[in-house]
Structure formats: structure tokens, C-alpha cells
Design an enzyme around this catalytic site. Structure first.
Site, PDB file in Angstrom:
ATOM      1  N   GLU A 103       2.858  43.042  16.041  1.00  0.00           N
ATOM      2  CA  GLU A 103       3.195  43.659  17.170  1.00  0.00           C
ATOM      3  C   GLU A 103       2.904  44.169  18.296  1.00  0.00           C
ATOM      4  OE1 GLU A 103       5.475  46.541  16.413  1.00  0.00           O
ATOM      5  OE2 GLU A 103       6.394  46.526  14.375  1.00  0.00           O
TER       6      GLU A 103
ATOM      7  N   HIS B 105      11.662  39.386  15.235  1.00  0.00           N
ATOM      8  CA  HIS B 105      11.862  40.670  14.367  1.00  0.00           C
ATOM      9  C   HIS B 105      13.708  39.884  13.992  1.00  0.00           C
ATOM     10  CE1 HIS B 105      11.996  44.625  12.098  1.00  0.00           C
ATOM     11  NE2 HIS B 105      11.892  43.829  11.369  1.00  0.00           N
TER      12      HIS B 105
ATOM     13  N   ASP C  28      14.032  43.246  18.817  1.00  0.00           N
ATOM     14  CA  ASP C  28      12.405  43.066  18.584  1.00  0.00           C
ATOM     15  C   ASP C  28      12.422  41.584  18.625  1.00  0.00           C
ATOM     16  OD1 ASP C  28      12.854  44.171  16.704  1.00  0.00           O
ATOM     17  OD2 ASP C  28      10.261  44.640  16.458  1.00  0.00           O
TER      18      ASP C  28
END
Length: 193
Positions: free
Chosen positions: A99, A168, A177
Site C-alpha cells: 500500500e 490493483h 489503484d
């Protein structure tokens, strides 16, 4: 950064415990990149460790290049969801989730750029994109963050049989994303399936 016993180590790394993740991850061959859409790196990391949240990631990389590891690289994290890539499904079983502290898609209200979480974004941090035929706005990634991500990806490639680095949005149509502000051209030298 370095990797010792499936953990990222270095003076810019913090470790949190994400006790909900317990399944073994054997020979991951994919890195999936995400943005957090959260207020900041630590709030996103803490959210992902909560036992009542059905999501997690291996690492969160901050805008300042610091990293928080939530799940060791030999344990599955819950970042991919319903996913499909290169003839395989359920990619949590074969991937490492990273992330990036980034607010993602922004909206323009008057002359103010706002994130989904309500945070105002200064115009110098805004990336304008019209590749889809309409003008959209996205939170820029920082140089130090992209450098830290590059180092982490290279370390992962040295320690695991990584064949793919994907977003993603490449593994599910439900997600956007890491978005058009992500500098994919910087990763052309890395394995990108």
C-alpha cells in the site's frame, strides 16, 4: 532496507502486528500495488491491522519514504480480494501487497481539491489526467516514496520468485489503484509481467 526472516528491516521501518493473518504464503511471484486513500500512513496501517477489518497488506509506504510492515512476507495478506491475472484467481495466495500512502482520485470543488476522506490537497500535489477522455484529478506520489517502493520491490525480487509487478486495477475491474498518477515508467527496468 533489507529483508531478514521475511521482514523488512532498516532505520525507516516500523513493524505492527496483524494477528488476523495466519495462512502461509509460499513462493509469492507477484507484487500488487495499491493506494491507501487514508488520511496518512500510520492511520491506514493501524486500520488494516484491526481484527474487524477484512483487509490487510504486507507493507504500507509513506510519503516520506518510511515503511510500516503489517504482515511478514511468508504469510498471506488480504489485499487482492476477488482477483484474476495471468490465468490465476484469488491472488492473495500468490502475491505480496504494498500500500502506498496516497489519497487516490480527487474531486474539484470550486478551486479546492478534496480527497474521499475529506482532506484538502494542495494543487502542487495534484496530477491531472485525461487519458480516459475526461479530465480527472489524482494525488501525486512523492519522489522519496517511489524510490522507497523501488528498493522494496528490488529486495522482494532478490528474495522471492517475483515475476509480476501489477496494480490493483490490473487484477480486478472493481479498483482504480494505484491510478494514473503512479509512475509506471520508473518500473520498466523491474520485472513487470
Amino acid at each position: 532496507f533489507s529483508i531478514v526472516n521475511h521482514r523488512l528491516v532498516g532505520n525507516k521501518v516500523v513493524h505492527l502486528v496483524c494477528a488476523k493473518n495466519t495462512c502461509k504464503l509460499v513462493e509469492p511471484d507477484m507484487i500488487v500495488l495499491h493506494y491507501t486513500s487514508g488520511v496518512n500512513m500510520m492511520s491506514s496501517a493501524l486500520y488494516l491491522t484491526r481484527p474487524d477489518v477484512a483487509a490487510s497488506a504486507h507493507v504500507v509506504i509513506g510519503r516520506d519514504g518510511k515503511a510500516v510492515q503489517l504482515v511478514p512476507f511468508n504469510i498471506e495478506a488480504w489485499h487482492a480480494g476477488r482477483s484474476f491475472y495471468a490465468g490465476r484467481a484469488e491472488l492473495n495466495h500468490s502475491s505480496i501487497g504494498i500500500e502506498l500512502d496516497n489519497l487516490g482520485k480527487l474531486r474539484l470543488e470550486g478551486s479546492v481539491f478534496l480527497a474521499e476522506c475529506g482532506r484538502e490537497v494542495p494543487s502542487e500535489e495534484v496530477f491531472a489526467d485525461c487519458s480516459s477522455g475526461e479530465l480527472t484529478y489524482w494525488h501525486r506520489y512523492t519522489e522519496v516514496q517511489v524510490r522507497a517502493l523501488t528498493w522494496v520491490c528490488q529486495l522482494l525480487q532478490e528474495n522471492y520468485p517475483i515475476r509480476y509487478i501489477v496494480g490493483h486495477s490490473d487484477i480486478t475491474s472493481r479498483k482504480l489503484d494505484p491510478g494514473p498518477a503512479f509512475p509506471w515508467e520508473r518500473f520498466n527496468a523491474l520485472v513487470t509481467g
